[in-house]
Design a protein around this motif. Structure first.
Motif, PDB file in Angstrom:
ATOM      1  N   THR A 141       0.831  -1.203   0.000  1.00  0.00           N
ATOM      2  CA  THR A 141       0.000   0.000   0.000  1.00  0.00           C
ATOM      3  C   THR A 141       0.866   1.254   0.000  1.00  0.00           C
ATOM      4  O   THR A 141       1.904   1.315   0.665  1.00  0.00           O
ATOM      5  N   LYS A 142       0.449   2.265  -0.783  1.00  0.00           N
ATOM      6  CA  LYS A 142       1.244   3.481  -0.965  1.00  0.00           C
ATOM      7  C   LYS A 142       0.441   4.720  -0.595  1.00  0.00           C
ATOM      8  O   LYS A 142      -0.732   4.851  -0.972  1.00  0.00           O
ATOM      9  N   VAL A 143       1.084   5.635   0.102  1.00  0.00           N
ATOM     10  CA  VAL A 143       0.511   6.948   0.374  1.00  0.00           C
ATOM     11  C   VAL A 143       1.573   7.807   1.072  1.00  0.00           C
ATOM     12  O   VAL A 143       2.447   7.275   1.780  1.00  0.00           O
ATOM     13  N   ARG A 144       1.539   9.125   0.824  1.00  0.00           N
ATOM     14  CA  ARG A 144       2.409  10.087   1.506  1.00  0.00           C
ATOM     15  C   ARG A 144       3.890   9.739   1.403  1.00  0.00           C
ATOM     16  O   ARG A 144       4.651   9.880   2.352  1.00  0.00           O
ATOM     17  N   GLY A 145       4.289   9.252   0.220  1.00  0.00           N
ATOM     18  CA  GLY A 145       5.710   9.019  -0.009  1.00  0.00           C
ATOM     19  C   GLY A 145       6.263   7.747   0.582  1.00  0.00           C
ATOM     20  O   GLY A 145       7.486   7.566   0.617  1.00  0.00           O
ATOM     21  N   LEU A 146       5.407   6.846   1.059  1.00  0.00           N
ATOM     22  CA  LEU A 146       5.878   5.584   1.610  1.00  0.00           C
ATOM     23  C   LEU A 146       5.086   4.412   1.030  1.00  0.00           C
ATOM     24  O   LEU A 146       3.861   4.487   0.901  1.00  0.00           O
ATOM     25  N   GLU A 147       5.798   3.353   0.681  1.00  0.00           N
ATOM     26  CA  GLU A 147       5.182   2.106   0.242  1.00  0.00           C
ATOM     27  C   GLU A 147       5.398   1.068   1.340  1.00  0.00           C
ATOM     28  O   GLU A 147       6.532   0.733   1.675  1.00  0.00           O
ATOM     29  N   THR A 148       4.302   0.596   1.918  1.00  0.00           N
ATOM     30  CA  THR A 148       4.374  -0.347   3.031  1.00  0.00           C
ATOM     31  C   THR A 148       3.887  -1.715   2.582  1.00  0.00           C
ATOM     32  O   THR A 148       2.842  -1.829   1.945  1.00  0.00           O
ATOM     33  N   THR A 149       4.646  -2.743   2.915  1.00  0.00           N
ATOM     34  CA  THR A 149       4.299  -4.117   2.550  1.00  0.00           C
ATOM     35  C   THR A 149       4.198  -4.970   3.799  1.00  0.00           C
ATOM     36  O   THR A 149       5.081  -4.922   4.670  1.00  0.00           O
ATOM     37  N   ILE A 150       3.116  -5.745   3.882  1.00  0.00           N
ATOM     38  CA  ILE A 150       2.951  -6.685   4.990  1.00  0.00           C
ATOM     39  C   ILE A 150       2.475  -8.005   4.418  1.00  0.00           C
ATOM     40  O   ILE A 150       1.704  -8.036   3.451  1.00  0.00           O
ATOM     41  N   ILE A 151       2.942  -9.106   4.991  1.00  0.00           N
ATOM     42  CA  ILE A 151       2.600 -10.443   4.510  1.00  0.00           C
ATOM     43  C   ILE A 151       1.917 -11.217   5.636  1.00  0.00           C
ATOM     44  O   ILE A 151       2.429 -11.281   6.759  1.00  0.00           O
ATOM     45  N   ILE A 152       0.755 -11.810   5.324  1.00  0.00           N
ATOM     46  CA  ILE A 152       0.000 -12.600   6.299  1.00  0.00           C
ATOM     47  C   ILE A 152      -0.031 -14.038   5.811  1.00  0.00           C
ATOM     48  O   ILE A 152      -0.411 -14.316   4.669  1.00  0.00           O
ATOM     49  N   SER A 153       0.350 -14.969   6.676  1.00  0.00           N
ATOM     50  CA  SER A 153       0.370 -16.393   6.346  1.00  0.00           C
ATOM     51  C   SER A 153      -0.788 -17.102   7.043  1.00  0.00           C
ATOM     52  O   SER A 153      -0.944 -16.990   8.263  1.00  0.00           O
ATOM     53  N   LYS A 154      -1.591 -17.830   6.273  1.00  0.00           N
ATOM     54  CA  LYS A 154      -2.712 -18.565   6.868  1.00  0.00           C
ATOM     55  C   LYS A 154      -2.212 -19.660   7.806  1.00  0.00           C
ATOM     56  O   LYS A 154      -2.787 -19.875   8.877  1.00  0.00           O
ATOM     57  N   ASN A 155      -1.137 -20.339   7.433  1.00  0.00           N
ATOM     58  CA  ASN A 155      -0.631 -21.432   8.267  1.00  0.00           C
ATOM     59  C   ASN A 155      -0.180 -20.933   9.629  1.00  0.00           C
ATOM     60  O   ASN A 155      -0.382 -21.607  10.652  1.00  0.00           O
ATOM     61  N   VAL A 156       0.415 -19.745   9.651  1.00  0.00           N
ATOM     62  CA  VAL A 156       0.843 -19.176  10.932  1.00  0.00           C
ATOM     63  C   VAL A 156      -0.367 -18.829  11.790  1.00  0.00           C
ATOM     64  O   VAL A 156      -0.400 -19.100  12.996  1.00  0.00           O
ATOM     65  N   LEU A 212       3.981 -10.369  12.250  1.00  0.00           N
ATOM     66  CA  LEU A 212       3.844 -10.319  10.797  1.00  0.00           C
ATOM     67  C   LEU A 212       4.949  -9.443  10.211  1.00  0.00           C
ATOM     68  O   LEU A 212       5.155  -8.329  10.678  1.00  0.00           O
ATOM     69  N   PRO A 213       5.661  -9.923   9.179  1.00  0.00           N
ATOM     70  CA  PRO A 213       6.720  -9.096   8.583  1.00  0.00           C
ATOM     71  C   PRO A 213       6.147  -7.862   7.895  1.00  0.00           C
ATOM     72  O   PRO A 213       5.204  -7.963   7.115  1.00  0.00           O
ATOM     73  N   ILE A 214       6.694  -6.697   8.221  1.00  0.00           N
ATOM     74  CA  ILE A 214       6.232  -5.439   7.627  1.00  0.00           C
ATOM     75  C   ILE A 214       7.455  -4.602   7.266  1.00  0.00           C
ATOM     76  O   ILE A 214       8.460  -4.602   7.983  1.00  0.00           O
ATOM     77  N   ASN A 215       7.367  -3.900   6.137  1.00  0.00           N
ATOM     78  CA  ASN A 215       8.494  -3.106   5.680  1.00  0.00           C
ATOM     79  C   ASN A 215       7.987  -1.877   4.941  1.00  0.00           C
ATOM     80  O   ASN A 215       6.975  -1.942   4.241  1.00  0.00           O
ATOM     81  N   SER A 216       8.668  -0.756   5.083  1.00  0.00           N
ATOM     82  CA  SER A 216       8.302   0.482   4.388  1.00  0.00           C
ATOM     83  C   SER A 216       9.514   1.048   3.662  1.00  0.00           C
ATOM     84  O   SER A 216      10.614   1.083   4.217  1.00  0.00           O
ATOM     85  N   ILE A 217       9.300   1.475   2.408  1.00  0.00           N
ATOM     86  CA  ILE A 217      10.355   2.099   1.625  1.00  0.00           C
ATOM     87  C   ILE A 217       9.782   3.366   0.982  1.00  0.00           C
ATOM     88  O   ILE A 217       8.565   3.499   0.839  1.00  0.00           O
ATOM     89  N   PRO A 218      10.636   4.307   0.577  1.00  0.00           N
ATOM     90  CA  PRO A 218      10.131   5.526  -0.058  1.00  0.00           C
ATOM     91  C   PRO A 218       9.508   5.242  -1.423  1.00  0.00           C
ATOM     92  O   PRO A 218       9.892   4.303  -2.130  1.00  0.00           O
ATOM     93  N   CYS A 219       8.509   6.046  -1.789  1.00  0.00           N
ATOM     94  CA  CYS A 219       7.935   6.007  -3.128  1.00  0.00           C
ATOM     95  C   CYS A 219       7.579   7.442  -3.513  1.00  0.00           C
ATOM     96  O   CYS A 219       7.765   8.368  -2.724  1.00  0.00           O
ATOM     97  N   ASN A 220       7.087   7.661  -4.715  1.00  0.00           N
ATOM     98  CA  ASN A 220       6.704   8.997  -5.137  1.00  0.00           C
ATOM     99  C   ASN A 220       5.585   9.541  -4.249  1.00  0.00           C
ATOM    100  O   ASN A 220       4.648   8.820  -3.906  1.00  0.00           O
TER     101      ASN A 220
END
Length: 226
Positions: free
Chosen positions: A129-144, A157-165
């Motif tokens: 998901t992207k907004v306000r110059g940041l792209e955030t990614t999160i991964i959800i595993s059903k098995n977990v 849950l692993p989550i990471n944010s990197i810059p975007c336009n």
């Protein structure tokens, strides 16, 4: 050059956790009638994010690799992912009212468990998901999530944010590890379901495998008369 505020995001905790609402037990007792109905719930969430365009892309029937739902809606900040998206069973209407903030649409996503709609279909659900110059990614595993020895609120849950336009906004959900026990999703059936719900919306366009949902997708007998 990025601001100190943006840079500090990279040093935040790289995991996030579910926040469980007391209504969870009741909601998890409900089930979706079909794969298409579960995908519709994800589209409802796109609509509630004030998207103008949504695309749903299915894999080839002989390649159950992934299903991708993309919208150009509001997107979410890292904090919104942690504090709002991951709060399970939290009703959006109770938090923000029964209309969306931007386009004043009547809210459709009522259950607050869209992430479980995706996990009904697949083993992994990636939210980018992207907004306000940041792209955030999160991964959800059903098995977990289904692990019996873990409390839902304790799952990291692993989550990471990197810059975007700065002008980028929207969310892409990618479902992988498609559940082979369910009937392969039918694009025509999905278009029929979505046509009933959304054809009256003038500022909302949906495509399924590149084909726009239109009047021709309304279910029922069709005939011509002179």
């Amino acid at each position: 050059m990025y601001t100190l505020q943006q840079t500090s995001i990279w040093h935040m905790d790289k995991t996030a956790k579910f926040k469980v609402d007391p209504a969870l037990t009741k909601i998890l007792g409900e089930s979706y009638t079909s794969v298409e109905a579960a995908i519709k719930e994800l589209v409802d969430n796109c609509y509630d994010a004030d998207s103008a365009k949504v695309s749903v892309d299915f894999p080839n029937p002989f390649d159950h690799s992934k299903i991708v739902i993309t919208d150009d809606g509001d997107g979410m900040t890292p904090n919104e992912v942690r504090e709002i998206y991951l709060k399970i069973a939290s009703s959006r209407t109770s938090r923000k009212g029964d209309t969306t903030q931007g386009k004043k649409r009547k809210v459709k996503g009522r259950k607050g468990i869209g992430k479980f709609a995706g996990l009904m279909i697949a083993n992994f659900m990636e939210i980018k998901t992207k907004v306000r110059g940041l792209e955030t990614t999160i991964i959800i595993s059903k098995n977990v999530i289904l692990s019996k020895d873990q409390d839902l609120e304790a799952i990291e849950l692993p989550i990471n944010s990197i810059p975007c336009n700065n002008g980028d906004h929207g969310t892409t959900i990618t479902l992988t590890g498609i559940n082979q026990n369910f009937t392969f999703p039918n694009p025509d059936k999905l278009k029929q379901i979505l046509s009933r719900e959304y054809l009256r919306e003038n500022d909302f366009t949906i495509t399924v495998n590149g084909d726009e949902v239109s009047v021709k997708d309304i279910p029922g007998q069709k005939f011509e008369k002179e």
